[in-house]
Design a protein around this motif. Structure first.
Motif, PDB file in Angstrom:
ATOM      1  N   TYR A 150       0.844  -1.199   0.000  1.00  0.00           N
ATOM      2  CA  TYR A 150       0.000   0.000   0.000  1.00  0.00           C
ATOM      3  C   TYR A 150       0.879   1.249   0.000  1.00  0.00           C
ATOM      4  O   TYR A 150       0.646   2.190  -0.767  1.00  0.00           O
ATOM      5  CB  TYR A 150      -0.915  -0.026   1.217  1.00  0.00           C
ATOM      6  CG  TYR A 150      -1.817   1.177   1.351  1.00  0.00           C
ATOM      7  CD1 TYR A 150      -3.024   1.244   0.669  1.00  0.00           C
ATOM      8  CD2 TYR A 150      -1.460   2.244   2.180  1.00  0.00           C
ATOM      9  CE1 TYR A 150      -3.860   2.339   0.795  1.00  0.00           C
ATOM     10  CE2 TYR A 150      -2.290   3.341   2.321  1.00  0.00           C
ATOM     11  CZ  TYR A 150      -3.487   3.392   1.620  1.00  0.00           C
ATOM     12  OH  TYR A 150      -4.297   4.483   1.748  1.00  0.00           O
ATOM     13  N   ARG A 151       1.902   1.271   0.850  1.00  0.00           N
ATOM     14  CA  ARG A 151       2.814   2.425   0.892  1.00  0.00           C
ATOM     15  C   ARG A 151       3.659   2.505  -0.368  1.00  0.00           C
ATOM     16  O   ARG A 151       3.906   3.593  -0.903  1.00  0.00           O
ATOM     17  CB  ARG A 151       3.707   2.327   2.133  1.00  0.00           C
ATOM     18  CG  ARG A 151       2.961   2.457   3.453  1.00  0.00           C
ATOM     19  CD  ARG A 151       3.939   2.594   4.622  1.00  0.00           C
ATOM     20  NE  ARG A 151       4.760   1.390   4.765  1.00  0.00           N
ATOM     21  CZ  ARG A 151       4.428   0.353   5.519  1.00  0.00           C
ATOM     22  NH1 ARG A 151       3.270   0.346   6.189  1.00  0.00           N
ATOM     23  NH2 ARG A 151       5.234  -0.702   5.614  1.00  0.00           N
ATOM     24  N   TRP A 152       4.084   1.350  -0.866  1.00  0.00           N
ATOM     25  CA  TRP A 152       4.963   1.304  -2.043  1.00  0.00           C
ATOM     26  C   TRP A 152       4.274   1.874  -3.279  1.00  0.00           C
ATOM     27  O   TRP A 152       4.909   2.513  -4.119  1.00  0.00           O
ATOM     28  CB  TRP A 152       5.374  -0.161  -2.273  1.00  0.00           C
ATOM     29  CG  TRP A 152       6.329  -0.392  -3.402  1.00  0.00           C
ATOM     30  CD1 TRP A 152       7.545   0.196  -3.583  1.00  0.00           C
ATOM     31  CD2 TRP A 152       6.150  -1.292  -4.492  1.00  0.00           C
ATOM     32  NE1 TRP A 152       8.141  -0.287  -4.729  1.00  0.00           N
ATOM     33  CE2 TRP A 152       7.308  -1.203  -5.307  1.00  0.00           C
ATOM     34  CE3 TRP A 152       5.138  -2.171  -4.864  1.00  0.00           C
ATOM     35  CZ2 TRP A 152       7.471  -1.955  -6.470  1.00  0.00           C
ATOM     36  CZ3 TRP A 152       5.304  -2.927  -6.014  1.00  0.00           C
ATOM     37  CH2 TRP A 152       6.448  -2.808  -6.811  1.00  0.00           C
ATOM     38  N   LEU A 153       2.980   1.688  -3.397  1.00  0.00           N
ATOM     39  CA  LEU A 153       2.227   2.134  -4.567  1.00  0.00           C
ATOM     40  C   LEU A 153       1.594   3.513  -4.376  1.00  0.00           C
ATOM     41  O   LEU A 153       0.818   3.963  -5.228  1.00  0.00           O
ATOM     42  CB  LEU A 153       1.143   1.108  -4.901  1.00  0.00           C
ATOM     43  CG  LEU A 153       1.650  -0.287  -5.297  1.00  0.00           C
ATOM     44  CD1 LEU A 153       0.497  -1.282  -5.344  1.00  0.00           C
ATOM     45  CD2 LEU A 153       2.367  -0.247  -6.640  1.00  0.00           C
ATOM     46  N   HIS A 154       1.940   4.173  -3.290  1.00  0.00           N
ATOM     47  CA  HIS A 154       1.345   5.468  -2.967  1.00  0.00           C
ATOM     48  C   HIS A 154       1.532   6.491  -4.075  1.00  0.00           C
ATOM     49  O   HIS A 154       0.595   7.214  -4.450  1.00  0.00           O
ATOM     50  CB  HIS A 154       1.952   5.983  -1.656  1.00  0.00           C
ATOM     51  CG  HIS A 154       1.549   7.384  -1.310  1.00  0.00           C
ATOM     52  ND1 HIS A 154       2.377   8.469  -1.533  1.00  0.00           N
ATOM     53  CD2 HIS A 154       0.405   7.880  -0.770  1.00  0.00           C
ATOM     54  CE1 HIS A 154       1.757   9.570  -1.133  1.00  0.00           C
ATOM     55  NE2 HIS A 154       0.570   9.245  -0.667  1.00  0.00           N
ATOM     56  N   GLU A 155       2.721   6.584  -4.607  1.00  0.00           N
ATOM     57  CA  GLU A 155       3.011   7.609  -5.619  1.00  0.00           C
ATOM     58  C   GLU A 155       2.157   7.423  -6.866  1.00  0.00           C
ATOM     59  O   GLU A 155       1.692   8.398  -7.466  1.00  0.00           O
ATOM     60  CB  GLU A 155       4.493   7.577  -5.992  1.00  0.00           C
ATOM     61  CG  GLU A 155       4.896   8.687  -6.952  1.00  0.00           C
ATOM     62  CD  GLU A 155       6.377   8.699  -7.257  1.00  0.00           C
ATOM     63  OE1 GLU A 155       6.779   9.391  -8.218  1.00  0.00           O
ATOM     64  OE2 GLU A 155       7.147   8.018  -6.542  1.00  0.00           O
ATOM     65  N   LYS A 156       1.925   6.195  -7.272  1.00  0.00           N
ATOM     66  CA  LYS A 156       1.099   5.946  -8.461  1.00  0.00           C
ATOM     67  C   LYS A 156      -0.338   6.413  -8.228  1.00  0.00           C
ATOM     68  O   LYS A 156      -0.962   6.996  -9.124  1.00  0.00           O
ATOM     69  CB  LYS A 156       1.125   4.455  -8.820  1.00  0.00           C
ATOM     70  CG  LYS A 156       2.498   3.915  -9.205  1.00  0.00           C
ATOM     71  CD  LYS A 156       2.405   2.463  -9.628  1.00  0.00           C
ATOM     72  CE  LYS A 156       3.789   1.833  -9.778  1.00  0.00           C
ATOM     73  NZ  LYS A 156       4.599   2.515 -10.798  1.00  0.00           N
ATOM     74  N   ARG A 157      -0.855   6.149  -7.030  1.00  0.00           N
ATOM     75  CA  ARG A 157      -2.214   6.613  -6.720  1.00  0.00           C
ATOM     76  C   ARG A 157      -2.283   8.139  -6.755  1.00  0.00           C
ATOM     77  O   ARG A 157      -3.257   8.723  -7.270  1.00  0.00           O
ATOM     78  CB  ARG A 157      -2.664   6.089  -5.349  1.00  0.00           C
ATOM     79  CG  ARG A 157      -2.770   4.577  -5.250  1.00  0.00           C
ATOM     80  CD  ARG A 157      -3.520   4.150  -3.993  1.00  0.00           C
ATOM     81  NE  ARG A 157      -2.884   4.618  -2.765  1.00  0.00           N
ATOM     82  CZ  ARG A 157      -1.946   3.959  -2.100  1.00  0.00           C
ATOM     83  NH1 ARG A 157      -1.493   2.795  -2.571  1.00  0.00           N
ATOM     84  NH2 ARG A 157      -1.440   4.448  -0.982  1.00  0.00           N
TER      85      ARG A 157
END
Length: 528
Positions: A150-157
């Protein structure tokens, strides 16, 4: 000379044995039902049950709703073929099925639509209880939807939230659109863009539109997803009379096959290409969920998932992400535009918590209780689908004094729960305040573990992506409210009517949007 029994006698013996077995099973079942009857419902015909009524009363969920009203019951049993379909609209009964006896009702139906969409039950959500489900569930929870991921994909969101603002802003001063924005398209394709970025690291399969909107490829992809969702467990005759699947009387199988093709023809080539890149050593850095799934290994350092499993799971993840947030926010925006006083309160909360000099971020959501309450109220009053994904009983049991046979399909009525007058005061009124507990520090959450409403399912087969779904929903609504002032071009109120065929708004919400933040904020986004 060897004595051999003729094939005719063998067949006759098996026929008689089968008949006797059926009689004994029915006798044993009747002994149970003498003390504990089945839930109320129509009698139906021998063997086929209520299949004719189901076929003559489309959409089936409207017929079931009316049946429950006519019988004045919160639980009903409808026999379709040999399957007992149990529908429930009471939170107390829902908790009995999904909490108190969750282990008994933790499986899924074996049927045409579920098998087709899950590619033979190799995925998580649609697979019956078993080793495959346990394997895929473990992977989904620990590898795909973990806190780390969840944290790792934060930037994409965040990038897709910014892209949403750019897309709407481009329509505000466009003479061709005159500032009119189709909120349904904006919401659906924001959700589609987010999940494509998280799974495949792609916003567009093609070039997209110059204004940032979806291109032909994305429109076909999202249309395919929503069609699949409409027909999956959609009360097709093939789901209850498997021997009729080859005839496809109602055309559901063909529609599902064509829609699956419209989805997989874009996703599968991307997956094949990525697998080849990892196999050849061309790709060495993980960037998305697909990379994670490809690189999972078993104890012998072999790939843990087959390509077929990866493709099917990516379809299922994508299906789960697009409909619920987008539908809730379209309805929420329509309700808020119709009630400017409620919209103003949400705007004031955003101005107080975030201000007008920056865009709202995911980190702001815990402080935006009223905005989240607006979304939660839309989930309650305007659910995306009539029922949850069905549960199947793995053995005979008793619920609230009723006999529930093994193999029964249990559906929770989303509208029945959310609009239940015994639970909700003035249930047909959109009132976000009902979800806020004043004089406390309680944070509004979009899920409801008490099952007084159903935004995200609970229990062993509950939605494992509640955090992601809640974040997408909250950011989408907060960005729309903070970034723009919304009005109807003709000054009239919006007609809040559902389609008869499903629970979407009868007409897509189209409203006039005017930027309300510092112009520099929009200009900075347009650079990227």
């Amino acid at each position: 000379m060897e004595n051999k029994t003729s094939p005719y006698l063998q067949f006759s013996f098996l026929l008689v044995l089968s008949f006797v077995t059926i009689i004994i099973c029915k006798w044993l079942s009747s002994k149970k039902t003498k003390t504990h009857p089945l839930p109320p419902g129509p009698l139906g015909y021998p063997i086929i049950g209520c299949l004719p009524q189901m076929l003559n009363n489309k959409p089936t969920f409207r017929w079931i709703d009316k049946l429950m009203q006519d019988l004045n019951t919160e639980i009903v049993c409808i026999r379709l073929g040999s399957t007992h379909v149990i529908t429930v609209s009471s939170p107390e009964l829902a908790r009995e099925f999904l909490k108190n006896q969750d282990s008994i009702f933790a499986s899924r139906p074996v049927c045409m639509s579920g098998k087709l969409v899950s590619n033979g039950y190799v995925t998580t959500v649609l697979s019956p209880v078993g080793d495959q489900w346990k394997k895929m569930r473990r992977i989904l929870v620990t590898e795909v939807l973990s806190s780390h991921m969840y944290r790792w994909l934060h930037e994409k969101r965040c990038e897709e939230a910014d892209h949403l603002i750019c897309y709407i802003y481009n329509q505000c001063d466009n003479p061709l659109t005159n500032g009119l924005v189709n909120v349904r398209i904006a919401a659906q394709h924001y959700c589609g863009n987010v999940i494509r970025r998280l799974t495949l690291n792609k916003r567009f399969f093609g070039r997209g539109m110059e204004n940032g909107g979806p291109g032909v490829e994305e429109e076909e992809h999202v249309d395919g997803l929503f069609t699949i969702l409409s027909y999956l467990y959609g009360f097709t005759i093939s789901d209850y009379a498997p021997w009729l699947e080859i005839l496809d009387f109602d055309g559901y199988k063909k529609i599902l096959q064509e829609s699956m093709e419209n989805v997989t023809k874009y996703q599968n080539p991307e997956i094949d290409k990525r697998v080849e890149m990892w196999t050849k050593g061309v790709r060495k850095v993980k960037e998305d969920i697909l990379d994670v799934l490809i690189n999972l290994k078993d104890s012998k350092n072999n790939p843990l998932l087959t390509i077929q499993e990866i493709k099917a799971q990516i379809v299922e993840i994508t299906l789960a992400a697009v409909d619920n947030p987008s539908n809730a926010i379209e309805w929420a925006m329509a309700e808020l535009i119709n009630q400017p006083n409620i919209l103003l309160k949400a705007v004031k909360e955003l101005d107080h918590v975030v201000g007008r000099n920056r865009l709202v971020q995911e980190s702001d959501l815990p402080k935006l209780n009223f905005v989240k309450a607006c979304a939660k109220e839309a989930f309650r009053l305007h659910p995306v689908a009539p029922f949850n994904v069905p549960h199947v009983s793995t053995k005979d049991t008793i619920v609230a004094g009723y006999f529930i046979p093994k193999g029964s399909h249990v559906f929770l009525s989303r509208s029945g729960l959310g609009r239940n007058p015994n639970v909700w005061k003035d249930p047909l009124r959109y009132n976000p305040e009902r979800h806020i507990v004043h004089n406390t520090s309680s944070e509004v959450v979009l899920s409801d573990n008490k099952l007084n409403m159903m935004s995200f399912s609970t229990g062993r087969r509950g939605c494992p992506a509640i955090r992601l779904g809640s974040t997408m929903t909250g950011v989408l609504l907060a960005r729309l409210i903070q970034g723009f002032t919304w009005t109807m071009p003709d000054g009239k109120s919006i007609d809040l009517v559902e389609l008869h065929e499903n629970m979407l708004m009868a007409k897509p919400l189209t409203a006039h949007a005017t930027p309300r933040l510092n112009p520099q904020i929009y200009m900075q986004l347009m650079k990227y």
